[in-house]
Design an enzyme around this catalytic site. Sequence first.
Site, PDB file in Angstrom:
ATOM      1  N   ASP A 190       0.877  -1.163   0.000  1.00 52.33           N
ATOM      2  CA  ASP A 190       0.000   0.000   0.000  1.00 52.33           C
ATOM      3  C   ASP A 190       0.918   1.218   0.000  1.00 52.33           C
ATOM      4  O   ASP A 190       1.479   1.580   1.033  1.00 52.33           O
ATOM      5  CB  ASP A 190      -0.889  -0.050   1.251  1.00 52.33           C
ATOM      6  CG  ASP A 190      -1.815   1.152   1.358  1.00 52.33           C
ATOM      7  OD1 ASP A 190      -1.588   2.146   0.641  1.00 52.33           O
ATOM      8  OD2 ASP A 190      -2.757   1.103   2.180  1.00 52.33           O
ATOM      9  N   THR A 224      -3.646   5.555  -2.515  1.00 54.57           N
ATOM     10  CA  THR A 224      -4.582   6.663  -2.639  1.00 54.57           C
ATOM     11  C   THR A 224      -4.014   7.565  -3.723  1.00 54.57           C
ATOM     12  O   THR A 224      -2.848   7.442  -4.113  1.00 54.57           O
ATOM     13  CB  THR A 224      -4.696   7.485  -1.331  1.00 54.57           C
ATOM     14  OG1 THR A 224      -3.385   7.908  -0.958  1.00 54.57           O
ATOM     15  CG2 THR A 224      -5.307   6.670  -0.217  1.00 54.57           C
ATOM     16  N   LYS A 264      -2.582  12.036  -1.733  1.00 54.06           N
ATOM     17  CA  LYS A 264      -1.562  12.460  -0.752  1.00 54.06           C
ATOM     18  C   LYS A 264      -0.385  13.067  -1.532  1.00 54.06           C
ATOM     19  O   LYS A 264      -0.594  14.047  -2.228  1.00 54.06           O
ATOM     20  CB  LYS A 264      -1.172  11.269   0.115  1.00 54.06           C
ATOM     21  CG  LYS A 264      -2.366  10.636   0.857  1.00 54.06           C
ATOM     22  CD  LYS A 264      -1.849   9.617   1.842  1.00 54.06           C
ATOM     23  CE  LYS A 264      -2.781   8.613   2.404  1.00 54.06           C
ATOM     24  NZ  LYS A 264      -4.174   8.766   2.525  1.00 54.06           N
ATOM     25  N   ARG A 292      -9.263  13.014  -4.270  1.00 53.19           N
ATOM     26  CA  ARG A 292      -9.391  11.941  -3.280  1.00 53.19           C
ATOM     27  C   ARG A 292      -9.835  10.667  -4.005  1.00 53.19           C
ATOM     28  O   ARG A 292     -10.797  10.682  -4.771  1.00 53.19           O
ATOM     29  CB  ARG A 292     -10.460  12.276  -2.236  1.00 53.19           C
ATOM     30  CG  ARG A 292     -10.322  13.613  -1.586  1.00 53.19           C
ATOM     31  CD  ARG A 292     -11.103  13.663  -0.303  1.00 53.19           C
ATOM     32  NE  ARG A 292     -10.387  12.929   0.706  1.00 53.19           N
ATOM     33  CZ  ARG A 292      -9.292  13.375   1.313  1.00 53.19           C
ATOM     34  NH1 ARG A 292      -8.789  14.554   1.031  1.00 53.19           N
ATOM     35  NH2 ARG A 292      -8.671  12.641   2.200  1.00 53.19           N
TER      36      ARG A 292
END
Length: 426
Positions: free
Chosen positions: A193, A219, A222, A228
Amino acid sequence: MTRDTEIFDIIRRERERQTRGIELIASENYVSDQVLEAMGSVLTNKYAEGYPGKRYYGGCEVVDESERLAQERLKQLYGAAWVNVQPHSGAQANMAVFMACLNAGDKFLGLNLSHGGHLSHGSPVNFSGLMFHALEYNVREDDGRVDYEQLERVARTEHPKLIIAGASAYSREWDYERIRRVADETGAIFMVDMAHPAGLIAARLLKNPVRYAHIVTSTTHKTLRGPRGGVILMGEDFPNPWGKTTPKGEIKMMSQLLDSAVFPGTQGGPLEHVIAAKAVAFGEALQPSYTEYQKQVQKNAAVMAKAMTDKGYKIISGGTDNHCMLVDLRTKFPDLTGKLAERALVAADITSNKNMVPFDSRSAFQTSGLRFGTPAITTRGLKEDMMPWIVELIDRVLCDPENEQNILAVRQEVNAEMTKYPLFAW
Ligand SMILES: Cc1ncc(COP(=O)(O)O)c(C=O)c1O
């Protein structure tokens, strides 16, 4: 229709908050105007359950193009052979991997949440810990680095089906090769991840986990600096090692299992406006200027960590290789909790978050640590020469965290300086 002044006033105030302060939350960033434009576009009106070319709704020809573009750009960015750009968030991407690789109750191994891991890597209050058998590894107490020996020991004795690397609060590079070796030896799937360092990896400043892991999740909001959301990647498509079958009893390749786990397994219609914004962000990340940005993120973090250390703060692991750092407040202020420190800093318009430190003596609600990161302030244009100034302000607040005059004086300095770094073009 009358304008919704209530909500637009709230948005205006949030925009002001973002503009006047110093943003040090390691998982936050400021997206470009183009990313915002794509997210606020008419693509939000479109239902597109399924994947490009195989949808359950008509009229998807146009969004098929933007989803394909997002896929191609993401593959190019990380040298991936297969990707899925539909997960609504990082936790959703992880959930899809669990669903594709494991059956309920199966064992998996992830980094302990209170040692920097993420909720979705096995916390007892998250689906990962509730539905599956979570095993954990730690960081070492003496140097704050991942305890690879413990990881190997647990993998060899417990035989988890999935091993997860990656963290929410870990400032060091990972030994992916070592974890892949033990995964191969014990027959586990290895997932990374990379949510936190994804931008630094895209800029080739850290090792690319797509080369070492079977599956990579991330994600997009970041360090990567997109909207998002989440994504899943693979360096090569491989037959699923457990011979896991679909509800119809067919054995599938891992890419097919993952696609089905995202939709229809855990999500409905994809957010095509967000997928278009992901495509914009991936396109930005392919530009040479992005590498310069990420180099500055890393440089700013290194200088900030050194300035914190010079002021007497303890940085877990003694420094940082990436964009973030975890500060153990106990060395300098044994009685100051992360909760109070966070609140005092927010009052001074310096935003960070309380965080447990490894082997913390306090609970997750109080904590003994603060996590800082440089992606947002670097986007804003702050260079390494400003890091000692920021640390000086943080130190002034933390030396006297309940003194309102002290906090006000710092806030005025922050607000005055930040006017020199305009944020939004619109
Ligand atoms: C390592 C890691 N994975 C996953 C997530 C979850 O991402 P999201 O909040 O988009 O679900 C986070 C978020 O902080 C994270 O740090």
